[in-house]
Design a protein around this motif. Structure first.
Motif, PDB file in Angstrom:
ATOM      1  N   VAL A   1      20.295 -27.538   3.632  1.00 49.94           N
ATOM      2  CA  VAL A   1      21.489 -28.637   3.367  1.00 49.94           C
ATOM      3  C   VAL A   1      22.326 -28.441   1.648  1.00 49.94           C
ATOM      4  O   VAL A   1      23.618 -28.303   1.734  1.00 49.94           O
ATOM      5  N   ARG A   2      21.837 -29.117   1.041  1.00 51.82           N
ATOM      6  CA  ARG A   2      22.256 -28.106  -0.216  1.00 51.82           C
ATOM      7  C   ARG A   2      23.254 -27.341  -0.432  1.00 51.82           C
ATOM      8  O   ARG A   2      24.169 -27.170  -1.625  1.00 51.82           O
ATOM      9  N   THR A   3      22.192 -25.872   0.190  1.00 54.13           N
ATOM     10  CA  THR A   3      23.165 -24.570  -0.162  1.00 54.13           C
ATOM     11  C   THR A   3      24.909 -24.955   0.453  1.00 54.13           C
ATOM     12  O   THR A   3      25.743 -24.568   0.071  1.00 54.13           O
ATOM     13  N   LEU A   4      24.924 -25.385   2.089  1.00 57.19           N
ATOM     14  CA  LEU A   4      25.731 -25.684   2.468  1.00 57.19           C
ATOM     15  C   LEU A   4      26.993 -27.017   2.134  1.00 57.19           C
ATOM     16  O   LEU A   4      27.818 -26.448   2.523  1.00 57.19           O
ATOM     17  N   VAL A   5      26.601 -27.930   2.272  1.00 56.71           N
ATOM     18  CA  VAL A   5      26.494 -28.560   1.015  1.00 56.71           C
ATOM     19  C   VAL A   5      27.453 -28.393  -0.049  1.00 56.71           C
ATOM     20  O   VAL A   5      29.443 -28.613  -0.303  1.00 56.71           O
ATOM     21  N   ARG A   6      27.144 -27.260  -1.177  1.00 55.93           N
ATOM     22  CA  ARG A   6      27.400 -27.151  -2.287  1.00 55.93           C
ATOM     23  C   ARG A   6      28.284 -26.795  -1.831  1.00 55.93           C
ATOM     24  O   ARG A   6      29.747 -25.829  -1.984  1.00 55.93           O
TER      25      ARG A   6
ATOM     26  N   ARG B   1      35.700 -25.132  -1.035  1.00 49.11           N
ATOM     27  CA  ARG B   1      36.240 -26.182  -0.093  1.00 49.11           C
ATOM     28  C   ARG B   1      37.470 -25.525   0.842  1.00 49.11           C
ATOM     29  O   ARG B   1      37.371 -25.001   1.945  1.00 49.11           O
ATOM     30  N   GLU B   2      38.568 -24.438   0.061  1.00 50.80           N
ATOM     31  CA  GLU B   2      39.393 -23.820   0.377  1.00 50.80           C
ATOM     32  C   GLU B   2      38.903 -22.906   1.634  1.00 50.80           C
ATOM     33  O   GLU B   2      39.737 -22.488   3.019  1.00 50.80           O
ATOM     34  N   GLU B   3      38.177 -21.648   1.332  1.00 53.02           N
ATOM     35  CA  GLU B   3      37.856 -20.772   1.708  1.00 53.02           C
ATOM     36  C   GLU B   3      36.865 -21.065   2.918  1.00 53.02           C
ATOM     37  O   GLU B   3      37.025 -20.693   3.848  1.00 53.02           O
ATOM     38  N   THR B   4      35.882 -22.132   2.982  1.00 55.54           N
ATOM     39  CA  THR B   4      35.178 -22.365   4.309  1.00 55.54           C
ATOM     40  C   THR B   4      36.230 -23.454   4.640  1.00 55.54           C
ATOM     41  O   THR B   4      35.593 -22.986   6.368  1.00 55.54           O
ATOM     42  N   PHE B   5      37.370 -24.300   4.099  1.00 56.42           N
ATOM     43  CA  PHE B   5      37.823 -24.561   5.555  1.00 56.42           C
ATOM     44  C   PHE B   5      38.734 -23.194   6.242  1.00 56.42           C
ATOM     45  O   PHE B   5      38.979 -23.720   7.335  1.00 56.42           O
ATOM     46  N   ILE B   6      39.228 -22.578   5.832  1.00 58.70           N
ATOM     47  CA  ILE B   6      39.784 -21.041   6.150  1.00 58.70           C
ATOM     48  C   ILE B   6      39.163 -20.635   7.376  1.00 58.70           C
ATOM     49  O   ILE B   6      39.713 -19.727   8.257  1.00 58.70           O
ATOM     50  N   ALA B   7      38.351 -20.747   6.907  1.00 50.17           N
ATOM     51  CA  ALA B   7      36.852 -19.555   7.927  1.00 50.17           C
ATOM     52  C   ALA B   7      36.701 -20.475   9.092  1.00 50.17           C
ATOM     53  O   ALA B   7      36.899 -20.049  10.328  1.00 50.17           O
ATOM     54  N   SER B   8      36.368 -21.694   9.100  1.00 48.49           N
ATOM     55  CA  SER B   8      36.069 -22.654  10.391  1.00 48.49           C
ATOM     56  C   SER B   8      37.458 -22.543  10.746  1.00 48.49           C
ATOM     57  O   SER B   8      37.527 -23.069  12.525  1.00 48.49           O
ATOM     58  N   ILE B   9      39.300 -22.694  10.289  1.00 49.34           N
ATOM     59  CA  ILE B   9      40.234 -22.767  11.396  1.00 49.34           C
ATOM     60  C   ILE B   9      40.190 -21.369  11.677  1.00 49.34           C
ATOM     61  O   ILE B   9      40.740 -21.109  13.133  1.00 49.34           O
ATOM     62  N   GLU B  10      40.612 -20.538  10.665  1.00 51.24           N
ATOM     63  CA  GLU B  10      41.829 -19.412  11.046  1.00 51.24           C
ATOM     64  C   GLU B  10      40.924 -18.480  11.827  1.00 51.24           C
ATOM     65  O   GLU B  10      41.116 -17.057  12.376  1.00 51.24           O
ATOM     66  N   VAL B  11      39.352 -18.968  12.636  1.00 56.10           N
ATOM     67  CA  VAL B  11      38.227 -17.820  13.458  1.00 56.10           C
ATOM     68  C   VAL B  11      39.287 -17.257  14.345  1.00 56.10           C
ATOM     69  O   VAL B  11      38.881 -16.104  14.971  1.00 56.10           O
ATOM     70  N   ARG B  12      40.065 -18.706  14.962  1.00 54.18           N
ATOM     71  CA  ARG B  12      41.176 -18.430  15.922  1.00 54.18           C
ATOM     72  C   ARG B  12      41.841 -17.100  16.518  1.00 54.18           C
ATOM     73  O   ARG B  12      42.633 -17.067  17.399  1.00 54.18           O
TER      74      ARG B  12
ATOM     75  N   PRO C   1      36.705 -40.364  -4.604  1.00 55.66           N
ATOM     76  CA  PRO C   1      35.359 -40.785  -5.055  1.00 55.66           C
ATOM     77  C   PRO C   1      34.014 -40.387  -5.246  1.00 55.66           C
ATOM     78  O   PRO C   1      32.804 -40.896  -5.879  1.00 55.66           O
ATOM     79  N   PHE C   2      34.124 -39.394  -4.160  1.00 55.95           N
ATOM     80  CA  PHE C   2      32.089 -38.794  -4.189  1.00 55.95           C
ATOM     81  C   PHE C   2      32.175 -37.475  -4.852  1.00 55.95           C
ATOM     82  O   PHE C   2      33.263 -36.887  -4.492  1.00 55.95           O
ATOM     83  N   GLY C   3      31.371 -37.174  -5.720  1.00 55.39           N
ATOM     84  CA  GLY C   3      31.414 -35.466  -6.394  1.00 55.39           C
ATOM     85  C   GLY C   3      30.117 -34.803  -5.398  1.00 55.39           C
ATOM     86  O   GLY C   3      29.856 -36.123  -4.291  1.00 55.39           O
ATOM     87  N   LEU C   4      29.974 -33.700  -5.918  1.00 53.85           N
ATOM     88  CA  LEU C   4      29.013 -32.933  -5.026  1.00 53.85           C
ATOM     89  C   LEU C   4      27.567 -33.664  -4.748  1.00 53.85           C
ATOM     90  O   LEU C   4      27.028 -33.805  -4.069  1.00 53.85           O
ATOM     91  N   GLU C   5      26.945 -34.183  -6.545  1.00 56.32           N
ATOM     92  CA  GLU C   5      25.867 -34.816  -6.427  1.00 56.32           C
ATOM     93  C   GLU C   5      25.561 -35.570  -5.280  1.00 56.32           C
ATOM     94  O   GLU C   5      24.969 -35.986  -4.329  1.00 56.32           O
ATOM     95  N   VAL C   6      26.980 -37.160  -4.675  1.00 56.33           N
ATOM     96  CA  VAL C   6      26.833 -37.721  -4.473  1.00 56.33           C
ATOM     97  C   VAL C   6      26.841 -37.304  -2.648  1.00 56.33           C
ATOM     98  O   VAL C   6      25.652 -38.285  -1.736  1.00 56.33           O
TER      99      VAL C   6
END
Length: 177
Positions: free
Chosen positions: A72-77, A83-94, A156-161
């Motif tokens: 969980v820690r790894t994937l949240v980080r 964020r941009e890269e993981t978003f692209i990966a989740s959307i553009e695989v299509r 308002p939420f950072g990585l730690e929260v």
């Protein structure tokens, strides 16, 4: 990467891509056979990087709760910091053709397998209370990968929260207090 994030794969042309990479438009084809080849390589390289990081963070951990927390820690980080890269990966695989999509999805299935093994080990040891392990696995994966679609670095939420909240949510999903 930000070009893909802002415009999407279909709206981006090879001229824009070459300029963003500091190349002349024709030079792009020296490195990639097509725009889709570029996307496939980008997605596969990113996935390989995430998997390597995940496997390194899990290395030496044997206890299911510790392994789940490292997962969980790894994937949240990743979904916050990159964020941009993981978003692209989740959307553009299509946007990949069937064969390239299959190639990518086979790699991505490794995430499922790692989490399934962690959950299976925890359930077998009587640590996790899983009524439907597959549903729990899918819920955990879906919630983690969705972070990049809603996370706002200026919010308002950072990585730690986020990490602490996702650890708590995951603990609840597997029946831990």
């Amino acid at each position: 990467m930000s070009l893909l994030y802002r415009h999407g794969f279909e709206a981006m042309n090879t001229r824009q891509l070459a300029e963003a990479a500091g190349l002349k438009p024709g030079s792009l084809y020296y490195y990639f056979s097509s725009k889709e080849d570029f996307l496939h390589r980008l997605l596969v390289d990113l996935l390989d990087e995430i998997l390597l990081d995940l496997e390194q963070n899990l290395e030496g951990l044997t206890e299911p709760v510790s392994r789940l927390e490292a997962y969980v820690r790894t994937l949240v980080r990743w979904h916050v910091v990159r964020r941009e890269e993981t978003f692209i990966a989740s959307i553009e695989v299509r946007s990949l053709t069937h064969d390239r999509q299959e190639s990518y999805l086979q790699r991505r299935d490794r995430f499922d397998l790692i989490l399934a093994e962690i959950l299976q080990d925890g359930a077998a040891a009587g640590i996790f209370d899983l009524t439907h392990p597959r549903i729990t696995r899918n819920a955990i994966l879906s919630s983690l990968t969705a972070i990049s679609s809603w996370y706002d670095p200026a919010g308002p939420f950072g990585l730690e929260v986020l990490t602490m909240d996702f650890l708590e949510l995951t603990r609840r999903m597997v029946g831990l207090k």
